[in-house]
Every structure is written in C-alpha cells, then in structure tokens.
Scaffold this active site. Structure first.
Site, short mmCIF file in Angstrom:
data_model
loop_
_atom_site.label_atom_id
_atom_site.label_comp_id
_atom_site.label_asym_id
_atom_site.label_seq_id
_atom_site.Cartn_x
_atom_site.Cartn_y
_atom_site.Cartn_z
CB SER A 1 9.14 -57.10 -36.79
OG SER A 1 7.87 -57.07 -37.41
CE1 TYR B 1 9.95 -61.76 -38.77
CE2 TYR B 1 7.95 -60.57 -38.20
CZ TYR B 1 9.23 -60.57 -38.70
OH TYR B 1 9.81 -59.39 -39.12
#
Length: 258
Positions: free
Chosen positions: A143, A156
């Site tokens: 990501s 995250y």
C-alpha cells in the site's frame, strides 16, 4: 497472450477485490490457480466461474491470520497442482486505528494479516521452489500507506511498511535461487472491501466513488483489474530479472509537494 502458461499460482485473499481480479487475470493468462479466502461462497463461486471458462481453478477456505491455515493453503496448492510457481499475497485488513486509540488486539490483528501471513506464505512457497530447484515469482500487495499513511491507519501503515521491508529482504536472500519477489504499493482502489470500509468507518453514501474521484488527478479511483494486469506482468517472464522492487502503483506522486 498466455503470459503464465503452465504456471501454478496461489492467490491469498483471492475470492474478491484485488485478489479476485488477480485470480481472473492469471487464469486468463493460462495459469492454474488456487485462491484462498475466509468466505466460502464467493470463493467457490469464483473458482467455478474460472473453471467454466476452461481454467484449472480451486478454492480453499483459509483465514491467513492463522499461521497453520496459511501454511495449509500452500500445502493444498502443492497437493492439487503439484507445485507453487507463483504466489500473490493479496489478503489484507484495513480496519481503522490511530496511535492513541489502537488496542493491542487491533494491532495484533493487523500484524497477523498484513505481515505475518505473507511471511509464512512466502516461507512455504519458497521452500517448495527450493525443493524442486525451480525458479519462481512472488508479488506482495502492499500500500502507498507504507510510506506514511493517514493518522487513522497507524497499525495498517506499520504492518505494510514492514511488508515492504520483508519484500526486499526476501528478494535479496533468494536472488541467486532465481526466485523474484516484488511488491506493489497500491493507492486508493475501487473494491468491494473499500466500499464496505467507506460505509462502515466514514459514513459514505452511494455516491462516495464519484465524490472521491473529484479529489484525484485522473478523476477516478484505481481499478482492481488494472492492478491485476500489473501483477501478471511481474509474475511473468516479461518482467525479466526485476526483483526486490516495491513499486508505487498510484496516481499521486509520493513525496511531491505543490
């Protein structure tokens, strides 16, 4: 073009979203595919869809947060198709948490899915490749939040940053084994999971995609099928000798300042 002809591809989180798009793309390019996920119904439906199109495809239910289930999915691919040539780590957890409100349980959940699972799936796949003295390719779906991420994505972002480091470390360790390992830092993408996340955590309405597009350079979110095509390229011989690369797949330029 059959870029993955006669390859066996294991896709974690392969029942929907980016993983589902990858499963479709690799099957279209001639691969046999074992897809895993926590939800049986969509996973079996996608495997049936691919089989109906002439691909060799199967689904195995696996919650990769459980190390033994992650390992078992590699064993299932070997049992079903004889080997693992390619691995795509697409399973992910995107629940929200900041530095101040993240509980130990939430932190551990992100580490389990976004870091520990790819680690042990890679361990199993690489062990199979080495046992056959065979080359292989791995793509980790990471990501752009690995660079920093929003304040509400702290656990995250932490796990994804570690996954980027793992990608480079493993690629370096196994480059002379001809096992290429790369990663994609994907940006904001239109998936079923993102729709659920926007509604659950941000109070989004039915027009959230259109509203999001207004803030983006290309006027829209990225698409899972576009990412899948890039993954196919990295899995295939068309990407040559590239290994240890973590590529920003996004429409914003990381580090740029207006």
């Amino acid at each position: 073009m059959n870029m993955l002809d006669d390859k066996v591809v294991l896709v974690s989180g392969g029942s929907q979203g980016v993983g589902g798009a990858v499963a479709r793309a690799v099957a279209r390019e001639g691969a046999s595919v074992l897809l895993t996920g926590r939800r049986t119904e969509p996973g079996e439906a996608l495997a049936a869809e691919l089989t109906a199109l002439g691909a060799q495809a199967a689904f195995v239910r696996a919650d990769v947060a459980d190390v033994e289930q992650a390992r078992a999915s590699v064993a299932a691919a070997v049992a079903r198709f004889g080997r693992v040539d390619c691995l795509v780590n697409s399973a992910g957890l995107t629940s929200r948490g900041s530095l101040l409100d993240t509980t130990p349980e939430l932190f551990d959940a992100h580490i389990a899915v976004n870091l520990r699972a790819p680690f042990f799936l890679m361990q199993g796949a690489v062990a199979d490749m080495l046992s056959r003295h065979a080359p292989g390719t791995i793509v980790n779906i990471i990501s752009t939040s690995a660079h920093c991420g929003q304040p509400f994505l702290t656990p995250y972002s932490t796990a994804k940053a570690a996954l980027a480091g793992l990608t480079r470390n493993a690629a370096h360790a196994h480059r002379f084994d001809r096992i290429r390992i790369n990663g994609l830092n994907i940006g904001w993408t239109d998936t079923e999971g993102e729709d659920a996340t926007q509604r659950a955590f941000h109070g989004a309405g039915d027009d959230w995609r259109e509203q999001a597009g207004k803030s983006l350079p290309m006027g829209r979110l990225g698409r899972a099928d576009e990412i899948a095509d890039f993954v196919v390229f990295l899995l295939s011989d068309r990407s040559g000798v590239v290994t240890g690369s973590v590529i920003d797949w996004d429409q914003n330029v990381i580090g740029a300042i207006d």
